[in-house]
Design a protein around this motif. Structure first.
Motif, PDB file in Angstrom:
ATOM      1  N   PRO A 129       0.831  -1.208   0.000  1.00 16.35           N
ATOM      2  CA  PRO A 129       0.000   0.000   0.000  1.00 16.35           C
ATOM      3  C   PRO A 129       0.861   1.252   0.000  1.00 16.35           C
ATOM      4  N   THR A 130       0.313   2.296  -0.580  1.00 17.60           N
ATOM      5  CA  THR A 130       1.020   3.571  -0.595  1.00 17.60           C
ATOM      6  C   THR A 130       0.930   4.225   0.780  1.00 17.60           C
ATOM      7  N   ALA A 131       1.760   5.231   0.991  1.00 13.83           N
ATOM      8  CA  ALA A 131       1.725   5.959   2.262  1.00 13.83           C
ATOM      9  C   ALA A 131       0.357   6.594   2.475  1.00 13.83           C
ATOM     10  N   TRP A 132      -0.245   7.109   1.396  1.00 13.57           N
ATOM     11  CA  TRP A 132      -1.580   7.716   1.509  1.00 13.57           C
ATOM     12  C   TRP A 132      -2.611   6.676   1.922  1.00 13.57           C
ATOM     13  N   GLU A 133      -2.550   5.481   1.339  1.00 17.51           N
ATOM     14  CA  GLU A 133      -3.509   4.428   1.674  1.00 17.51           C
ATOM     15  C   GLU A 133      -3.380   4.012   3.134  1.00 17.51           C
ATOM     16  N   VAL A 134      -2.160   3.907   3.621  1.00 15.03           N
ATOM     17  CA  VAL A 134      -1.950   3.553   5.026  1.00 15.03           C
ATOM     18  C   VAL A 134      -2.483   4.656   5.934  1.00 15.03           C
ATOM     19  N   GLU A 135      -2.199   5.893   5.584  1.00 14.66           N
ATOM     20  CA  GLU A 135      -2.627   7.028   6.405  1.00 14.66           C
ATOM     21  C   GLU A 135      -4.145   7.131   6.482  1.00 14.66           C
ATOM     22  N   ASN A 136      -4.827   6.727   5.407  1.00 19.49           N
ATOM     23  CA  ASN A 136      -6.284   6.872   5.344  1.00 19.49           C
ATOM     24  C   ASN A 136      -7.024   5.544   5.482  1.00 19.49           C
ATOM     25  N   ALA A 137      -6.356   4.527   6.007  1.00 26.07           N
ATOM     26  CA  ALA A 137      -6.986   3.213   6.146  1.00 26.07           C
ATOM     27  C   ALA A 137      -8.136   3.223   7.147  1.00 26.07           C
ATOM     28  N   SER A 138      -8.176   4.207   8.024  1.00 28.21           N
ATOM     29  CA  SER A 138      -9.238   4.277   9.023  1.00 28.21           C
ATOM     30  C   SER A 138     -10.320   5.286   8.632  1.00 28.21           C
ATOM     31  N   ARG A 139     -10.479   5.509   7.333  1.00 33.27           N
ATOM     32  CA  ARG A 139     -11.514   6.423   6.860  1.00 33.27           C
ATOM     33  C   ARG A 139     -12.355   5.727   5.791  1.00 33.27           C
ATOM     34  N   ALA A 140     -13.626   6.072   5.761  1.00 32.85           N
ATOM     35  CA  ALA A 140     -14.540   5.560   4.743  1.00 32.85           C
ATOM     36  C   ALA A 140     -14.673   6.591   3.629  1.00 32.85           C
ATOM     37  N   GLY A 141     -15.298   6.178   2.532  1.00 36.78           N
ATOM     38  CA  GLY A 141     -15.481   7.066   1.394  1.00 36.78           C
ATOM     39  C   GLY A 141     -16.951   7.246   1.059  1.00 36.78           C
ATOM     40  N   LEU A 142     -17.370   8.496   0.924  1.00 33.98           N
ATOM     41  CA  LEU A 142     -18.746   8.848   0.573  1.00 33.98           C
ATOM     42  C   LEU A 142     -18.763   9.274  -0.892  1.00 33.98           C
ATOM     43  N   PHE A 143     -19.501   8.524  -1.722  1.00 32.51           N
ATOM     44  CA  PHE A 143     -19.495   8.745  -3.165  1.00 32.51           C
ATOM     45  C   PHE A 143     -20.848   9.282  -3.639  1.00 32.51           C
ATOM     46  N   PRO A 144     -20.858  10.326  -4.464  1.00 38.14           N
ATOM     47  CA  PRO A 144     -22.119  10.756  -5.074  1.00 38.14           C
ATOM     48  C   PRO A 144     -22.577   9.749  -6.121  1.00 38.14           C
ATOM     49  N   LEU A 145     -23.879   9.542  -6.191  1.00 38.08           N
ATOM     50  CA  LEU A 145     -24.471   8.630  -7.173  1.00 38.08           C
ATOM     51  C   LEU A 145     -25.379   9.439  -8.088  1.00 38.08           C
ATOM     52  N   ALA A 146     -25.033   9.496  -9.361  1.00 36.36           N
ATOM     53  CA  ALA A 146     -25.838  10.269 -10.305  1.00 36.36           C
ATOM     54  C   ALA A 146     -26.966   9.444 -10.909  1.00 36.36           C
ATOM     55  N   THR A 147     -26.728   8.157 -11.109  1.00 34.57           N
ATOM     56  CA  THR A 147     -27.713   7.275 -11.727  1.00 34.57           C
ATOM     57  C   THR A 147     -27.719   5.936 -11.003  1.00 34.57           C
ATOM     58  N   LEU A 148     -28.732   5.133 -11.314  1.00 39.11           N
ATOM     59  CA  LEU A 148     -28.774   3.783 -10.754  1.00 39.11           C
ATOM     60  C   LEU A 148     -27.545   2.983 -11.167  1.00 39.11           C
ATOM     61  N   ARG A 149     -27.028   3.242 -12.352  1.00 43.53           N
ATOM     62  CA  ARG A 149     -25.823   2.547 -12.798  1.00 43.53           C
ATOM     63  C   ARG A 149     -24.662   2.788 -11.828  1.00 43.53           C
ATOM     64  N   ASP A 150     -24.600   3.985 -11.245  1.00 43.27           N
ATOM     65  CA  ASP A 150     -23.560   4.271 -10.254  1.00 43.27           C
ATOM     66  C   ASP A 150     -23.727   3.388  -9.016  1.00 43.27           C
TER      67      ASP A 150
END
Length: 272
Positions: A129-150
Motif C-alpha cells: 500500500p502507498t503511504a496515503w492508503e496507510v494514512e487513510n486506512a481508518s476512513r470511509a469514502g462517501l461517493f455521489p451517485l448520479a444514476t442507478l448505474r452508479d
C-alpha cells in the motif's frame, strides 16, 4: 415469489424499517441462463451486479432503493472497499470517519444492526500500500451517485466477500445540505442516526449475504414515517417479481435477460 415485508423498529424518535427475508428472498424462480456461459460484454453482472449466487433479487433491491429516494441527491458508502469503489465508479470520494455496520450472520433486526462504527478501508498486500492508503486506512469514502448505474458500480466494488454492505444517504440537493451530511459523518464522536438524517433525509443500508449463513437485509430510516410509500413500493415490487417469473421461459439469451431487468427493478440503469 416471496413478498417484501418491512418490520417497523422505531428508535429514539426515528422511523426505522427492516427487511430481513432470511431464505425467502423475493425472487424464487431464476433464469437458468445465470448458470450458463455469458458473452464477454454486457453480462448480468456487469449491468446489474447479478450472478448465479446473488441473483435477480439484487435488481429488486437496487430498484427499490432508487425509487424510494426519487428526487433526492444520493450518496453511498461502500463498506470497507473504498478504493475499489473509486476504481469502479471512476471518481474520488469524500473522506469521512464513520460508516454503518450490519452483521449479516444474525437473523433479527436488533442483533444485526450495529449502527455507526469507525471507518475502515482495505489495504493491499501485493503491491505494498502507498503511504496515503496507510494514512487513510481508518476512513470511509462517501461517493455521489448520479444514476442507478452508479449504485450498481459501487456494488461491484464490494460484492465478492461472504457478505457485502452499501449504505445510501438520500438528502435534498445542494452544497449546504451535503456539507452538513459530511460533517455529521466526521469527527471523534459516534454519529447519532437522527443527526445524520435531520428532518429531510432518508437512510438506507443494503446488506447482501453471499456465503452460507449470511443473509440479505435492507434498513430504511427517516425522521418522517415512510410506512405508506414503503408498503406501496413493496407491493409494486411483488407484482414485478410475479410478472418476471411468469415470463422466464421467454428469456432465451443474455440480451433478453438484460431487457427484462428494468421491468423487474422498476427503473432503468441510467435513471437519475
Amino acid at each position: 415469489m416471496h413478498p417484501i415485508r418491512f418490520e417497523a423498529v422505531p428508535r429514539h424518535g426515528i422511523h426505522i424499517f427492516h427487511y430481513l427475508p432470511g431464505d425467502d428472498i423475493p425472487v424464487s424462480r431464476h433464469w437458468p441462463g445465470l448458470f450458463g456461459e455469458w458473452p464477454q460484454r454486457q453480462t448480468p453482472f456487469s449491468e446489474w451486479a447479478v450472478n448465479n449466487n446473488n441473483m435477480e433479487e439484487v435488481a429488486v433491491y437496487v430498484g427499490l432503493i432508487w425509487r424510494l429516494t426519487d428526487g433526492l441527491a444520493r450518496y453511498a458508502i461502500p463498506r470497507y472497499y473504498r478504493d475499489d469503489a473509486t476504481q469502479t465508479l471512476g471518481r474520488e470520494p469524500i473522506m469521512v470517519d464513520w460508516e454503518y455496520d450490519v452483521d449479516a450472520e444474525q437473523l433479527t433486526p436488533l442483533s444485526r444492526d450495529n449502527g455507526f462504527v469507525p471507518g475502515r478501508s482495505a489495504l493491499t498486500i501485493c503491491p505494498q500500500p502507498t503511504a496515503w492508503e496507510v494514512e487513510n486506512a481508518s476512513r470511509a469514502g462517501l461517493f455521489p451517485l448520479a444514476t442507478l448505474r452508479d449504485l450498481v458500480s459501487a456494488l461491484h466494488a464490494v460484492l465478492f466477500d461472504a457478505s457485502s454492505e452499501m449504505t445510501v444517504f438520500a438528502i435534498p440537493p445542494g452544497a449546504e445540505r451535503l456539507e452538513r451530511l459530511t460533517a455529521a459523518l466526521r469527527g471523534p464522536v459516534r454519529p447519532a442516526l437522527g443527526d445524520v438524517l435531520e428532518d429531510d433525509g432518508i437512510f438506507l443500508d443494503l446488506t447482501i449475504g453471499s456465503d452460507l449463513g449470511n443473509y440479505d437485509s435492507i434498513i430504511v430510516a427517516s425522521s418522517t414515517d415512510l410506512l405508506s410509500p414503503l408498503t406501496n413500493l413493496a407491493a409494486d415490487c411483488a407484482q414485478r417479481v410475479e410478472s418476471y417469473e411468469q415470463r422466464l421461459d421467454e428469456l432465451r439469451s443474455v440480451p433478453d435477460f438484460l431487457r427484462a431487468m428494468p421491468q423487474l427493478a422498476g427503473v432503468d440503469l441510467d435513471a437519475s
